[in-house]
Design an enzyme around this catalytic site. Structure first.
Site, mmCIF file in Angstrom:
data_model
loop_
_atom_site.group_PDB
_atom_site.id
_atom_site.type_symbol
_atom_site.label_atom_id
_atom_site.label_comp_id
_atom_site.label_asym_id
_atom_site.label_seq_id
_atom_site.Cartn_x
_atom_site.Cartn_y
_atom_site.Cartn_z
ATOM 1 N N HIS A 20 -1.323 1.202 9.599
ATOM 2 C CA HIS A 20 -1.695 0.394 10.766
ATOM 3 C C HIS A 20 -1.813 -1.070 10.336
ATOM 4 O O HIS A 20 -1.570 -1.396 9.166
ATOM 5 C CB HIS A 20 -2.979 0.921 11.411
ATOM 6 C CG HIS A 20 -4.161 0.991 10.486
ATOM 7 N ND1 HIS A 20 -4.742 -0.124 9.947
ATOM 8 C CD2 HIS A 20 -4.849 2.049 9.974
ATOM 9 C CE1 HIS A 20 -5.751 0.224 9.187
ATOM 10 N NE2 HIS A 20 -5.834 1.538 9.160
ATOM 11 N N HIS A 23 -3.542 -2.103 7.032
ATOM 12 C CA HIS A 23 -2.754 -1.960 5.797
ATOM 13 C C HIS A 23 -1.751 -3.103 5.672
ATOM 14 O O HIS A 23 -1.526 -3.645 4.597
ATOM 15 C CB HIS A 23 -1.988 -0.640 5.783
ATOM 16 C CG HIS A 23 -2.855 0.564 5.983
ATOM 17 N ND1 HIS A 23 -2.681 1.424 7.033
ATOM 18 C CD2 HIS A 23 -3.921 1.020 5.292
ATOM 19 C CE1 HIS A 23 -3.598 2.382 6.964
ATOM 20 N NE2 HIS A 23 -4.363 2.153 5.921
ATOM 21 N N CYS A 128 -19.406 11.982 -0.497
ATOM 22 C CA CYS A 128 -18.676 11.835 0.766
ATOM 23 C C CYS A 128 -17.237 12.241 0.514
ATOM 24 O O CYS A 128 -16.538 11.604 -0.283
ATOM 25 C CB CYS A 128 -18.720 10.399 1.302
ATOM 26 S SG CYS A 128 -17.544 10.167 2.662
ATOM 27 N N CYS A 131 -14.536 9.504 1.344
ATOM 28 C CA CYS A 131 -14.413 8.439 0.334
ATOM 29 C C CYS A 131 -13.993 9.020 -1.007
ATOM 30 O O CYS A 131 -13.557 8.291 -1.886
ATOM 31 C CB CYS A 131 -15.752 7.746 0.072
ATOM 32 S SG CYS A 131 -16.391 6.797 1.418
ATOM 33 N N CYS A 145 -22.747 8.677 5.027
ATOM 34 C CA CYS A 145 -21.881 7.770 4.277
ATOM 35 C C CYS A 145 -21.859 6.388 4.950
ATOM 36 O O CYS A 145 -21.655 6.296 6.163
ATOM 37 C CB CYS A 145 -20.474 8.347 4.240
ATOM 38 S SG CYS A 145 -19.243 7.137 3.772
ATOM 39 N N HIS A 148 -18.079 6.008 6.407
ATOM 40 C CA HIS A 148 -17.566 6.921 7.438
ATOM 41 C C HIS A 148 -18.609 7.400 8.441
ATOM 42 O O HIS A 148 -18.262 7.961 9.481
ATOM 43 C CB HIS A 148 -16.905 8.141 6.778
ATOM 44 C CG HIS A 148 -15.683 7.769 6.006
ATOM 45 N ND1 HIS A 148 -15.716 7.456 4.671
ATOM 46 C CD2 HIS A 148 -14.399 7.607 6.397
ATOM 47 C CE1 HIS A 148 -14.510 7.140 4.267
ATOM 48 N NE2 HIS A 148 -13.690 7.216 5.282
ATOM 49 N N LYS A 298 -14.346 -0.790 15.415
ATOM 50 C CA LYS A 298 -13.696 -0.339 14.189
ATOM 51 C C LYS A 298 -12.493 0.546 14.545
ATOM 52 O O LYS A 298 -12.563 1.319 15.500
ATOM 53 C CB LYS A 298 -14.721 0.477 13.385
ATOM 54 C CG LYS A 298 -14.322 0.648 11.952
ATOM 55 C CD LYS A 298 -15.349 1.417 11.157
ATOM 56 C CE LYS A 298 -14.645 1.879 9.884
ATOM 57 N NZ LYS A 298 -15.421 2.773 9.069
ATOM 58 N N LYS A 301 -9.919 7.239 13.799
ATOM 59 C CA LYS A 301 -9.231 8.390 14.377
ATOM 60 C C LYS A 301 -9.907 8.816 15.672
ATOM 61 O O LYS A 301 -9.250 9.059 16.672
ATOM 62 C CB LYS A 301 -9.280 9.562 13.395
ATOM 63 C CG LYS A 301 -7.991 9.750 12.629
ATOM 64 C CD LYS A 301 -7.998 11.074 11.901
ATOM 65 C CE LYS A 301 -6.962 10.990 10.766
ATOM 66 N NZ LYS A 301 -7.249 11.852 9.667
HETATM 67 N N1 MSP Z 1 -6.219 4.224 -1.763
HETATM 68 C C1 MSP Z 1 -7.295 3.300 -1.745
HETATM 69 C C2 MSP Z 1 -7.018 2.129 -2.650
HETATM 70 C C3 MSP Z 1 -6.703 2.482 -4.062
HETATM 71 S S1 MSP Z 1 -6.223 1.082 -4.973
HETATM 72 C C4 MSP Z 1 -6.176 1.601 -6.542
HETATM 73 C C5 MSP Z 1 -7.534 2.799 -0.323
HETATM 74 N N2 MSP Z 1 -6.532 2.957 0.529
HETATM 75 S S2 MSP Z 1 -6.582 2.591 2.091
HETATM 76 O O1 MSP Z 1 -5.295 2.979 2.592
HETATM 77 O O2 MSP Z 1 -7.713 3.177 2.689
HETATM 78 O O3 MSP Z 1 -6.791 1.054 2.207
HETATM 79 C C6 MSP Z 1 -5.916 0.171 1.600
HETATM 80 C C7 MSP Z 1 -6.147 -1.238 2.045
HETATM 81 O O4 MSP Z 1 -6.021 -1.385 3.451
HETATM 82 C C8 MSP Z 1 -7.516 -1.783 1.670
HETATM 83 O O5 MSP Z 1 -7.380 -3.043 1.071
HETATM 84 C C9 MSP Z 1 -8.212 -1.890 2.986
HETATM 85 O O6 MSP Z 1 -9.165 -2.892 3.001
HETATM 86 C C10 MSP Z 1 -7.059 -2.204 3.914
HETATM 87 N N3 MSP Z 1 -7.461 -1.899 5.260
HETATM 88 C C11 MSP Z 1 -7.559 -0.668 5.853
HETATM 89 N N4 MSP Z 1 -8.070 -0.844 7.099
HETATM 90 C C12 MSP Z 1 -8.341 -2.148 7.329
HETATM 91 C C13 MSP Z 1 -8.771 -2.914 8.426
HETATM 92 N N5 MSP Z 1 -9.148 -2.362 9.545
HETATM 93 N N6 MSP Z 1 -8.763 -4.262 8.288
HETATM 94 C C14 MSP Z 1 -8.319 -4.890 7.166
HETATM 95 N N7 MSP Z 1 -7.904 -4.203 6.126
HETATM 96 C C15 MSP Z 1 -8.070 -2.840 6.095
HETATM 97 O O7 MSP Z 1 -8.590 2.290 -0.063
#
Ligand code: MSP
Length: 501
Positions: A20, A23, A128, A131, A145, A148, A298, A301
């Site tokens: 999304h 990411h 959790c 996490c 958590c 979450h 936020k 899901k």
């Molecule tokens: N897999 C772990 C990271 C391991 S690194 C060795 C992880 N993955 S994640 O897919 O949950 O998140 C990856 C990145 O996406 C993070 O930097 C996270 O902050 C970013 N984001 C996920 N949702 C977000 C928002 N709603 N807003 C901004 N960034 C966010 O954590």
């Protein structure tokens, strides 16, 4: 000797959910920095990828009725496809299921077992599952958590520990000697407090999780997903604790590691402690950005309010998304995403300020310069004034202040619009035709400068502009090409509808 590459990383994205805009955000920021540096002829290595192990991913795959690896292949490919859509110029895409990475993780684990930094024990704690992390009582919110909001489970198991406590002082010393290591500063304090309060050893293996890298000397355990994933930054460019790698030496230490604020602790505390244990130099900077909410809520899901980057791209184009995400909120702080705010910025900044400026100048250039590519003006005050903004823009990008850089670019765009309004070239054509041509010359050259500034942020737009501005063609008399408007206006009545322009 080859010069060291500037090494930029993003976190590895979990493959238990589809990508999304959250990411996309981390990756886009990394891409802008990478493109900017390459534009200055600085060699760059930009790595991103997917985090594929752990109980969550195994569970998701089982729910979908597929083997974990097949599921990972599918979602990992979706991330790659998205990066292609978003014009992400990564150099290496690593997957934690890659054989080379797994071998590196196993070797690191065995090395730290030998040095005593990893040891076997038993763990009882509050866990959790989402996490995949243990929490202290005090970190939970009413037993739930903090990320979450789900109840933490009390679990007990035999596990291997990493001796994080040993690195409390070395970490504090490192933070003190390298004040930019934890960035931005306003986020660093939280980590300093956390380390100063005393570090406990952390569990780095799971006996209950089958989908992970097996501990080589004790295959009943798999390596904890975070310990596995963090190592990607080193294994990606070739690190192996027992085999020297010139590729690794060529990029290490990482220069900028971009992460979201919720994973700052893993990257600012656990990761550097692992490197200290391995005797590997620490990264130069770990930078934590803020979070996007959707219309004040936020993304989750249960709310089903995920904004997919592909949808925004379909409706507004890739560069509008790239622009909006980096312009709307100072990098580091939290921000709110709404289609209304996106449309507002699209119309005001892109369609009006930039798009109109560009089409005004190009139309006049076509008419009065007879499609001839103008020579660089000998002495143009407007061009000099505009060019004086370049160092500030570059400084802002290098400080990861992307919104500040874009603001400065738009101030430049506004100054050009003002200049045109003042000089009224359409009147000049009648009043003083001899002065019109040099003025248009100046404007074309000013727009070339603007296109250059925009290049790291909006590569497609910059190349469309360059094409029309005849960049790369030096001889006079070449016809700049005519293309449709850069950003057709979006009307308010049906926001975001495809083809609504
Ligand atoms: N897999 C772990 C990271 C391991 S690194 C060795 C992880 N993955 S994640 O897919 O949950 O998140 C990856 C990145 O996406 C993070 O930097 C996270 O902050 C970013 N984001 C996920 N949702 C977000 C928002 N709603 N807003 C901004 N960034 C966010 O954590």
């Amino acid at each position: 000797m080859r010069s060291k590459k500037f090494y930029i990383t993003t976190p590895l994205y979990y493959v238990n959910a589809k990508p999304h805009i959250g990411h996309a955000y981390t990756t886009l920021a990394a891409d802008v920095l990478a493109r900017h540096l390459r534009g200055k002829d600085i060699p760059v290595h930009f790595q991103t990828g997917t985090d594929e192990h752990g109980a969550n991913i195994e569970k998701t795959a089982r729910e979908k009725g597929v083997e974990p690896k097949a599921w990972c292949d599918l979602i990992s490919a979706e991330f790659r496809a998205l990066w292609k859509t978003l014009n992400i110029s990564y150099d290496h895409f690593i997957r934690t299921t890659d054989a080379g990475h797994q071998a590196g993780v196993q070797a690191v684990f065995e090395r730290l077992l030998r040095t005593g930094d990893i040891y076997k024990g038993a763990y009882e704690g509050l866990y959790c599952a989402s996490c995949e992390a243990f929490y202290d009582e005090g970190e939970l919110k009413a037993g739930r958590c903090p990320v979450h909001g789900t109840p933490a489970q009390r679990v007990s198991e035999e596990t291997y520990f990493f001796r994080l406590s040993k690195y409390e002082k070395p970490l504090l010393e490192h933070f003190a000697r390298h004040p930019d290591f934890l960035s931005p500063r306003y986020r660093a304090q939280e980590l300093l407090n956390f380390v100063s309060a005393g570090l406990k050893d952390i569990s780095v293996s799971r006996a209950r999780v089958a989908w992970g890298v097996p501990v080589k000397s004790d295959p009943a355990h798999t390596v904890y997903v975070w310990f596995d994933a963090l190592l990607n930054y080193a294994t990606g460019p070739g690190y192996h604790p027992d085999q020297p790698s010139t590729d690794f030496q060529h990029v290490w230490p990482a220069d900028v590691q971009l992460v979201g604020k919720e994973i700052f602790r893993f990257h600012g505390v656990v990761w550097p402690a692992m490197l200290l244990a391995l005797g590997v130099e620490l990264p130069r900077k770990v930078y934590a950005h803020g979070w996007w909410t959707i219309n004040g809520e936020k993304m989750s899901k249960s709310r089903g309010n995920f904004i997919r980057a592909e949808d925004v791209v379909r409706d507004y184009g890739v560069d509008a998304l790239r622009y909006f995400l980096l312009r709307e909120v100072p990098f580091g702080q939290d921000g709110d995403f709404s289609l209304e705010a996106l449309r507002r910025r699209y119309n005001a900044d892109l369609a009006n300020d930039l798009g109109n400026l560009f089409s005004r100048v190009m139309n006049m250039a076509a008419k009065y310069l007879e499609h001839r590519l103008p020579h660089k003006p000998e002495s143009s005050e407007a061009f000099r004034e505009l060019a004086s903004r370049t160092p500030g823009i570059h400084r802002s990008i290098e400080a990861l202040q992307f919104s500040e850089a874009l603001e400065q670019i738009w101030q430049g765009v506004a100054s050009l619009n003002r200049l045109i309004d003042e000089k009224k070239p359409w009147e000049m054509a009648k009043r003083d035709p001899a002065a019109l041509r040099p003025f248009l010359n100046e404007l074309v050259w000013c727009l070339r400068l603007v296109a250059g500034w925009l290049d790291p942020f909006m590569p497609d737009t910059a190349s469309k502009m360059h094409l029309q501005l005849g960049v790369g063609m030096t001889s006079a008399g070449v016809e700049p090409q005519k293309l449709p408007p850069l950003f057709p206006r979006k009307h308010d009545d049906n926001p975001g509808a495809p083809g609504n322009n």
